[in-house]
Write an enzyme that holds these catalytic residues in place. Structure first.
Site, PDB file in Angstrom:
ATOM      1  N   GLY A  26     -15.719  -1.048  -1.953  1.00  0.00           N
ATOM      2  CA  GLY A  26     -14.395  -0.658  -2.401  1.00  0.00           C
ATOM      3  C   GLY A  26     -14.428   0.520  -3.351  1.00  0.00           C
ATOM      4  O   GLY A  26     -15.041   1.556  -3.081  1.00  0.00           O
ATOM      5  N   PHE A  27     -13.767   0.372  -4.519  1.00  0.00           N
ATOM      6  CA  PHE A  27     -13.678   1.469  -5.478  1.00  0.00           C
ATOM      7  C   PHE A  27     -15.020   1.748  -6.147  1.00  0.00           C
ATOM      8  O   PHE A  27     -15.191   2.787  -6.782  1.00  0.00           O
ATOM      9  CB  PHE A  27     -12.615   1.148  -6.539  1.00  0.00           C
ATOM     10  CG  PHE A  27     -11.242   0.955  -5.965  1.00  0.00           C
ATOM     11  CD1 PHE A  27     -10.593   1.993  -5.318  1.00  0.00           C
ATOM     12  CD2 PHE A  27     -10.604  -0.271  -6.040  1.00  0.00           C
ATOM     13  CE1 PHE A  27      -9.326   1.827  -4.777  1.00  0.00           C
ATOM     14  CE2 PHE A  27      -9.339  -0.455  -5.506  1.00  0.00           C
ATOM     15  CZ  PHE A  27      -8.698   0.601  -4.871  1.00  0.00           C
TER      16      PHE A  27
ATOM     17  N   TYR B 218       0.865  -1.175   0.000  1.00  0.00           N
ATOM     18  CA  TYR B 218       0.000   0.000   0.000  1.00  0.00           C
ATOM     19  C   TYR B 218       0.908   1.233   0.000  1.00  0.00           C
ATOM     20  O   TYR B 218       1.520   1.559   1.014  1.00  0.00           O
ATOM     21  CB  TYR B 218      -0.902   0.033   1.231  1.00  0.00           C
ATOM     22  CG  TYR B 218      -1.948  -1.058   1.296  1.00  0.00           C
ATOM     23  CD1 TYR B 218      -2.321  -1.782   0.173  1.00  0.00           C
ATOM     24  CD2 TYR B 218      -2.567  -1.362   2.503  1.00  0.00           C
ATOM     25  CE1 TYR B 218      -3.286  -2.771   0.246  1.00  0.00           C
ATOM     26  CE2 TYR B 218      -3.540  -2.349   2.587  1.00  0.00           C
ATOM     27  CZ  TYR B 218      -3.889  -3.056   1.455  1.00  0.00           C
ATOM     28  OH  TYR B 218      -4.849  -4.042   1.541  1.00  0.00           O
TER      29      TYR B 218
ATOM     30  N   PHE C 255     -13.246  -4.876   0.910  1.00  0.00           N
ATOM     31  CA  PHE C 255     -14.280  -4.090   0.227  1.00  0.00           C
ATOM     32  C   PHE C 255     -15.667  -4.389   0.814  1.00  0.00           C
ATOM     33  O   PHE C 255     -16.626  -4.665   0.084  1.00  0.00           O
ATOM     34  CB  PHE C 255     -14.283  -4.354  -1.274  1.00  0.00           C
ATOM     35  CG  PHE C 255     -13.050  -3.844  -1.991  1.00  0.00           C
ATOM     36  CD1 PHE C 255     -12.201  -2.932  -1.380  1.00  0.00           C
ATOM     37  CD2 PHE C 255     -12.742  -4.266  -3.270  1.00  0.00           C
ATOM     38  CE1 PHE C 255     -11.067  -2.451  -2.033  1.00  0.00           C
ATOM     39  CE2 PHE C 255     -11.614  -3.789  -3.938  1.00  0.00           C
ATOM     40  CZ  PHE C 255     -10.775  -2.888  -3.316  1.00  0.00           C
ATOM     41  N   PRO C 256     -15.812  -4.339   2.154  1.00  0.00           N
ATOM     42  CA  PRO C 256     -17.121  -4.618   2.761  1.00  0.00           C
ATOM     43  C   PRO C 256     -18.184  -3.605   2.362  1.00  0.00           C
ATOM     44  O   PRO C 256     -19.377  -3.883   2.479  1.00  0.00           O
ATOM     45  CB  PRO C 256     -16.837  -4.549   4.268  1.00  0.00           C
ATOM     46  CG  PRO C 256     -15.650  -3.637   4.377  1.00  0.00           C
ATOM     47  CD  PRO C 256     -14.807  -3.942   3.162  1.00  0.00           C
ATOM     48  N   LEU C 257     -17.736  -2.441   1.866  1.00  0.00           N
ATOM     49  CA  LEU C 257     -18.670  -1.409   1.424  1.00  0.00           C
ATOM     50  C   LEU C 257     -18.601  -1.195  -0.076  1.00  0.00           C
ATOM     51  O   LEU C 257     -19.080  -0.195  -0.592  1.00  0.00           O
ATOM     52  CB  LEU C 257     -18.381  -0.089   2.166  1.00  0.00           C
ATOM     53  CG  LEU C 257     -18.465  -0.177   3.698  1.00  0.00           C
ATOM     54  CD1 LEU C 257     -18.093   1.148   4.331  1.00  0.00           C
ATOM     55  CD2 LEU C 257     -19.849  -0.619   4.138  1.00  0.00           C
TER      56      LEU C 257
ATOM     57  N   PRO D 283     -18.538   1.894  -4.590  1.00  0.00           N
ATOM     58  CA  PRO D 283     -19.368   1.786  -3.385  1.00  0.00           C
ATOM     59  C   PRO D 283     -20.733   1.163  -3.658  1.00  0.00           C
ATOM     60  O   PRO D 283     -21.321   1.353  -4.720  1.00  0.00           O
ATOM     61  CB  PRO D 283     -19.508   3.243  -2.919  1.00  0.00           C
ATOM     62  CG  PRO D 283     -18.297   3.922  -3.467  1.00  0.00           C
ATOM     63  CD  PRO D 283     -18.030   3.260  -4.789  1.00  0.00           C
ATOM     64  N   LEU D 284     -21.215   0.409  -2.680  1.00  0.00           N
ATOM     65  CA  LEU D 284     -22.507  -0.254  -2.806  1.00  0.00           C
ATOM     66  C   LEU D 284     -23.605   0.755  -3.085  1.00  0.00           C
ATOM     67  O   LEU D 284     -23.689   1.799  -2.439  1.00  0.00           O
ATOM     68  CB  LEU D 284     -22.833  -1.002  -1.505  1.00  0.00           C
ATOM     69  CG  LEU D 284     -21.949  -2.186  -1.121  1.00  0.00           C
ATOM     70  CD1 LEU D 284     -22.361  -2.712   0.245  1.00  0.00           C
ATOM     71  CD2 LEU D 284     -22.044  -3.292  -2.161  1.00  0.00           C
TER      72      LEU D 284
END
Length: 288
Positions: A217-218, A63, A213-215, A220-221
């Site tokens: 990631g790049f 990262y 990426f629980p939401l 968004p949900l």
């Protein structure tokens, strides 16, 4: 401030951690490449996380590269005794920021030493081997050779526990024949549920599952169901998505990332949220 203990706990290797942790990826520059936009702000987020009770931080020396680990060391060293730092190896960055495989024994050994040096540690709590047969999704291919190289580093005392990332059930089964696997880190969220059966199987064996990426990631949900239910509950859609994950299975450990202290506390507030069976049933429709 939310009581993070209410998120519950789970064993990661031989350490018990709160199920709400923190992922450091967003502290690097755009595209997880280059220095932090706000150096002091990044340090503040890390310190606020630990002050709030977070004892599980996910990172990687690719990262940046090297950015998030150096920030973690600057912000938190000497580390609290209960803090578990998890990193991952198996990839590297090109000069342009591309994600490239780094799977040879030499590359893996170098990566472990880079993580140790930049974090200021003599031993890393957990190192996840990230498979890179396809950078976009788990793809079949033997992980035996790289995992055996990582297991040798564990035998040398440089690595305490080993996990796997971006892997298939076949690769997990192969890996467990080589060394104990304490966690699996794959893409999973309300809209991406390919690992449903895998999560349940790992739970039976006491192995942690850490969704990245629980939401989203790049990307968004985005879901009208998610937005409508969140509005009914007077919480944000992202809080609702995290709360669903916490209730999905007791072996799920969350590592939502942010570079904002306010957003950090918004994420951690999920520890106190309990969703009704009716709400959980409504959310089941998102993946479909």
């Amino acid at each position: 401030m939310a009581s993070i203990e209410k998120s519950g706990s789970f064993t990661l290797g031989d350490r018990k951690v709160h199920r709400l942790g923190y992922g450091a990826m967003q502290l690097a520059g755009p595209g997880v490449f280059g220095p932090a936009r706000d150096h002091d702000g990044a340090l503040a987020v890390l310190r606020a996380a630990v002050e709030a009770g977070v004892n599980h931080i996910d990172t990687s020396d690719f990262y940046g590269p090297h950015v998030t680990n150096k920030l973690i060391r600057e912000a938190l060293a000497p580390y609290p005794d209960n803090l578990v730092i998890v990193t991952k190896i198996g990839a590297r960055r090109s000069d342009k920021g591309d994600w490239l495989p780094a799977f040879s024994a030499e590359e893996l050994t170098s990566a472990v030493h880079d993580n140790l040096r930049n974090l200021g540690l003599e031993q890393i709590d957990v190192v996840n081997l990230r498979a890179m047969f396809d950078p976009h999704k788990p793809a079949e291919g033997s992980i035996a050779e790289p995992l055996e190289a990582l297991a040798k580093l564990q035998q040398q005392g440089l690595v305490r526990h080993i996990g796997l990332s971006h892997v298939t059930p076949t690769q997990i089964a192969e890996g467990r024949k080589i060394c104990p696997i304490v966690c699996v880190q794959n893409l999973y969220n309300l809209a991406n549920r390919n690992d449903d059966a895998l999560i349940d199987d790992l739970a039976k064996d006491g192995i942690a599952y850490v969704p990245y990426f629980p939401l989203g990631g790049f990307s968004p949900l985005q879901s009208s169901i998610l937005s409508d239910v969140a509005k009914e509950l007077n919480i944000t859609p992202m809080q609702l998505a995290l709360a669903w994950l916490l209730q999905r299975s007791p072996n799920i450990l969350l590592i939502p990332g942010t570079s904002s202290v306010a957003h950090l506390h918004e994420n951690l507030a999920v520890a106190e949220m309990k969703l009704s069976a009716d709400v959980m049933a409504k959310l089941e429709g998102i993946a479909g």
